[in-house]
Scaffold this active site. Structure first.
Site, PDB file in Angstrom:
ATOM      1  N   HIS A  64      -4.720   6.236  -0.662  1.00  0.00           N
ATOM      2  CA  HIS A  64      -5.293   6.069   0.670  1.00  0.00           C
ATOM      3  C   HIS A  64      -4.273   6.296   1.775  1.00  0.00           C
ATOM      4  O   HIS A  64      -4.646   6.404   2.945  1.00  0.00           O
ATOM      5  CB  HIS A  64      -5.876   4.665   0.786  1.00  0.00           C
ATOM      6  CG  HIS A  64      -7.220   4.603   1.439  1.00  0.00           C
ATOM      7  ND1 HIS A  64      -8.046   5.695   1.608  1.00  0.00           N
ATOM      8  CD2 HIS A  64      -7.909   3.545   1.980  1.00  0.00           C
ATOM      9  CE1 HIS A  64      -9.161   5.321   2.207  1.00  0.00           C
ATOM     10  NE2 HIS A  64      -9.097   4.030   2.453  1.00  0.00           N
ATOM     11  N   TYR A 120       0.806  -1.223   0.000  1.00  0.00           N
ATOM     12  CA  TYR A 120       0.000   0.000   0.000  1.00  0.00           C
ATOM     13  C   TYR A 120       0.840   1.274   0.000  1.00  0.00           C
ATOM     14  O   TYR A 120       0.285   2.370  -0.042  1.00  0.00           O
ATOM     15  CB  TYR A 120      -0.913   0.014   1.226  1.00  0.00           C
ATOM     16  CG  TYR A 120      -1.866  -1.155   1.271  1.00  0.00           C
ATOM     17  CD1 TYR A 120      -3.005  -1.196   0.481  1.00  0.00           C
ATOM     18  CD2 TYR A 120      -1.604  -2.256   2.093  1.00  0.00           C
ATOM     19  CE1 TYR A 120      -3.873  -2.268   0.511  1.00  0.00           C
ATOM     20  CE2 TYR A 120      -2.477  -3.343   2.130  1.00  0.00           C
ATOM     21  CZ  TYR A 120      -3.599  -3.342   1.342  1.00  0.00           C
ATOM     22  OH  TYR A 120      -4.455  -4.416   1.369  1.00  0.00           O
ATOM     23  N   TYR A 155      -4.727  -1.346   9.820  1.00  0.00           N
ATOM     24  CA  TYR A 155      -5.445  -1.180   8.561  1.00  0.00           C
ATOM     25  C   TYR A 155      -6.531  -0.127   8.745  1.00  0.00           C
ATOM     26  O   TYR A 155      -7.046   0.098   9.837  1.00  0.00           O
ATOM     27  CB  TYR A 155      -6.004  -2.494   8.022  1.00  0.00           C
ATOM     28  CG  TYR A 155      -4.921  -3.413   7.516  1.00  0.00           C
ATOM     29  CD1 TYR A 155      -4.431  -3.272   6.223  1.00  0.00           C
ATOM     30  CD2 TYR A 155      -4.348  -4.378   8.339  1.00  0.00           C
ATOM     31  CE1 TYR A 155      -3.404  -4.080   5.758  1.00  0.00           C
ATOM     32  CE2 TYR A 155      -3.316  -5.188   7.890  1.00  0.00           C
ATOM     33  CZ  TYR A 155      -2.845  -5.028   6.592  1.00  0.00           C
ATOM     34  OH  TYR A 155      -1.820  -5.815   6.143  1.00  0.00           O
ATOM     35  N   ASN A 174      -9.676   0.511   8.151  1.00  0.00           N
ATOM     36  CA  ASN A 174     -11.018   0.368   8.702  1.00  0.00           C
ATOM     37  C   ASN A 174     -11.055   0.100  10.195  1.00  0.00           C
ATOM     38  O   ASN A 174     -12.126   0.063  10.790  1.00  0.00           O
ATOM     39  CB  ASN A 174     -11.769  -0.749   7.976  1.00  0.00           C
ATOM     40  CG  ASN A 174     -12.038  -0.420   6.518  1.00  0.00           C
ATOM     41  OD1 ASN A 174     -11.622   0.612   6.019  1.00  0.00           O
ATOM     42  ND2 ASN A 174     -12.735  -1.309   5.840  1.00  0.00           N
TER      43      ASN A 174
END
Length: 210
Positions: free
Chosen positions: A44, A39, A89, A91
């Site tokens: 994001h 990532y 992460y 969420n």
């Protein structure tokens, strides 16, 4: 009253057993993203990028693993600040934020969350003293974990997905070479905005950067 209730709630959630060296921080700046090389550099993870630049400017030493995240202790304009990048992460960011804020007994006004925003043009900043998640899953989990949406946040625009591309896929894409120029400028400006918030407060920050 609100601060006292909020503090009691997050202290119950705080599971960290770490003793600070020296004086504890009086501000908490959180950068949202997803951990791991998969990532790195994605849209994001702009929150991570802002904290990395803040750590480069003001930090000393390597990041430490605590509060379900990576932290760097900095002295920013004479104010002790904890930089926190949750590694839970996106969420599940709320757990990390609740642990750190609860451990240091910081009120919601002492917290600044930095995150991406696909509803803003690429590189545009928006500072708010409070508000809903606006559909951002990381902010949503922090609000749920803390039991309040009354905390400052700094959104960094990553642009909207092109027609036919799902937003969930878009935020995990990397910036093009042309876009990287704009996002580097935005990261620099976001760091300046955080510094103004720490030194002068949320109203001064909103007046200057909105």
């Amino acid at each position: 009253m609100l601060r006292a209730l909020w503090s009691r709630l997050i202290q119950r959630l705080a599971g960290a057993a770490w003793e600070p060296e020296g004086e504890p921080p009086v501000k908490l700046v959180v950068g949202l993203g997803n951990p791991g090389s998969k990532y790195r550099g994605t849209r994001h993870n702009v929150g991570y990028d802002v904290l990395a630049e803040l750590a480069r400017r003001y930090g000393a030493g390597k990041p430490r693993n605590r509060f379900a995240g990576e932290t760097v202790d900095v002295l920013l304009d004479g104010v002790r600040v904890l930089l926190l990048s949750p590694t839970t992460y996106m969420n599940r960011s709320g757990r990390s934020v609740a642990e750190a804020a609860g451990f240091f007994k910081l009120g919601p006004e002492d917290l600044m969350v930095v995150c991406d925003d696909l509803s803003l043009p690429l590189g545009k900043l928006r500072v708010r003293a409070k508000g809903s998640s606006g559909g951002h899953k990381g902010l949503e989990d922090i609000i749920r974990s803390l039991g309040t949406e009354h905390f400052p946040r700094l959104r960094v625009g990553i642009g909207s997905p092109p027609p036919g591309l799902d937003a969930a896929d878009y935020v995990l894409m990397r910036f093009s070479a042309e876009e990287q120029v704009a996002i580097r400028e935005a990261v620099t400006k976001a760091c300046d905005a955080v510094a103004v918030w720490v030194a002068q407060g949320i109203d001064a920050c909103m007046n200057r950067y909105n």
